[in-house]
Design an enzyme around this catalytic site. Sequence first.
Site, PDB file in Angstrom:
ATOM      1  N   GLY A   8      35.995  38.616  44.310  1.00  0.00           N
ATOM      2  CA  GLY A   8      36.617  39.524  45.288  1.00  0.00           C
ATOM      3  C   GLY A   8      35.549  40.264  46.074  1.00  0.00           C
ATOM      4  N   GLY A  11      36.163  42.087  49.683  1.00  0.00           N
ATOM      5  CA  GLY A  11      37.047  43.255  49.836  1.00  0.00           C
ATOM      6  C   GLY A  11      36.282  44.546  50.081  1.00  0.00           C
ATOM      7  N   ASP A  34      34.759  34.757  46.630  1.00  0.00           N
ATOM      8  CA  ASP A  34      36.095  35.195  47.057  1.00  0.00           C
ATOM      9  C   ASP A  34      36.966  33.966  47.222  1.00  0.00           C
ATOM     10  OD1 ASP A  34      38.269  36.746  48.226  1.00  0.00           O
ATOM     11  OD2 ASP A  34      36.757  38.279  48.597  1.00  0.00           O
ATOM     12  N   TYR A 142      51.524  47.806  40.596  1.00  0.00           N
ATOM     13  CA  TYR A 142      50.066  47.911  40.523  1.00  0.00           C
ATOM     14  C   TYR A 142      49.643  48.817  39.357  1.00  0.00           C
ATOM     15  CZ  TYR A 142      45.394  49.491  42.176  1.00  0.00           C
ATOM     16  OH  TYR A 142      44.071  49.831  42.291  1.00  0.00           O
ATOM     17  N   LYS A 146      47.537  47.950  35.917  1.00  0.00           N
ATOM     18  CA  LYS A 146      46.294  48.640  35.551  1.00  0.00           C
ATOM     19  C   LYS A 146      46.410  49.283  34.163  1.00  0.00           C
ATOM     20  CE  LYS A 146      43.783  47.572  39.056  1.00  0.00           C
ATOM     21  NZ  LYS A 146      42.647  46.662  38.878  1.00  0.00           N
ATOM     22  N   ILE A 172      39.333  55.262  47.745  1.00  0.00           N
ATOM     23  CA  ILE A 172      37.930  55.108  48.143  1.00  0.00           C
ATOM     24  C   ILE A 172      37.825  55.038  49.666  1.00  0.00           C
ATOM     25  CG2 ILE A 172      35.837  53.712  47.890  1.00  0.00           C
ATOM     26  CD1 ILE A 172      36.775  54.929  45.236  1.00  0.00           C
TER      27      ILE A 172
HETATM   28  C1  AKB Z   1      45.704  52.294  46.205  1.00  0.00           C
HETATM   29  O1  AKB Z   1      45.985  53.190  47.007  1.00  0.00           O
HETATM   30  O2  AKB Z   1      46.519  51.460  45.798  1.00  0.00           O
HETATM   31  C2  AKB Z   1      44.287  52.223  45.680  1.00  0.00           C
HETATM   32  C3  AKB Z   1      44.130  52.934  44.390  1.00  0.00           C
HETATM   33  C4  AKB Z   1      44.244  54.406  44.333  1.00  0.00           C
HETATM   34  O3  AKB Z   1      43.897  52.326  43.389  1.00  0.00           O
HETATM   35  N1  AKB Z   1      43.373  52.738  46.657  1.00  0.00           N
END
Ligand code: AKB
Length: 321
Positions: A8, A11, A34, A142, A146, A172
């Site tokens: 990746g 990115g 990638d 997501y 995680k 970020i």
């Molecule tokens: C998102 O907004 O999904 C990412 C994160 C905070 O992991 N930047």
Amino acid sequence: MPKVLIIGAGGQIGSELTFKLKDIHGSENVVASDIGYHNLEVVNSGIFEIVDAQDYNSIKICVEKHNIDTIYLMAAMLSATGEKYPMKAWDLNMNSLFHVLNLAKDGFIKRIFWPSSIAVFGPTTPTENTPQHTIMEPTTVYGITKQVGERWCEYYHKKYDVDVRSIRYPGIISWKTMPGGGTTDYAVEIYHQAILDKHYDCFLSEHTELPMMFMDDAINATVNLMQAPAEQVKIRSSYNLGAISFTPLTISEEIKKHIPDFKITYSPDYRQQIADSWPKSIDDSAAREDWNWNHEFNLEKMTTEMLKQLGRKYQDSEINS
Ligand code: AKB
């Protein structure tokens, strides 16, 4: 010298990590990879391979070809896109992690960096100064990937002695490569629009406070964690990492100090609900104690740097067009 593979690498974070690791270990010891050739700066910067993060053999072939001992797994589907494609997010985020964990378990590689996120937290988590160990009930796909990923990292470390290290990244902010598909992306878009249009229509409401960090700090944290002696890395799920917290209103006020006629409007969409489920600020004392994490950029310093670098970038692209 470690032999490093970044999966990746095209990115937002992967690209800057690639350049930093080349500086540290030498270009000949860093393989960028990638799924495609979309980031030409990375592709042309040294050794580049096409690797499909979802395909165990694709990763293994690259590991064996280049004698890789360390993998940075930066491929992932982020929060906003993940809500549109839940099963794709699950497959990409989980399969890729299992592939690298199994490569380490089976002795093909020695060390893994895998990014987690503030998305592991949910609406029942304390939002101010969110502790390292606390209630975690994520409501995004997501975030679920995680959180589950963190459990598996710790499990592989305890059960198979896999040296896996991780950080819960906040949003970020950077100027080189655009982020894609995140809820915190507004804090990058706003700088681009401030320069291009002097106006930004924000997809979050004005008082939505989220933890954020400038890219240079995120890269330094990642490198420092990976260089720390193993016994100092006491948390093998993922470390909380904080730097700055702000709202769309406060970042717009900071931009106005440089561009007085900049205007922000607000049109919150489905991402508002995601942002509302995340912490406002992070307690990262474990990272500060265990491996001396320290951030350098506050909102003021970051804004000055973002506007300077993006101003140059857009000026150069105008000259070249
Ligand atoms: C998102 O907004 O999904 C990412 C994160 C905070 O992991 N930047």
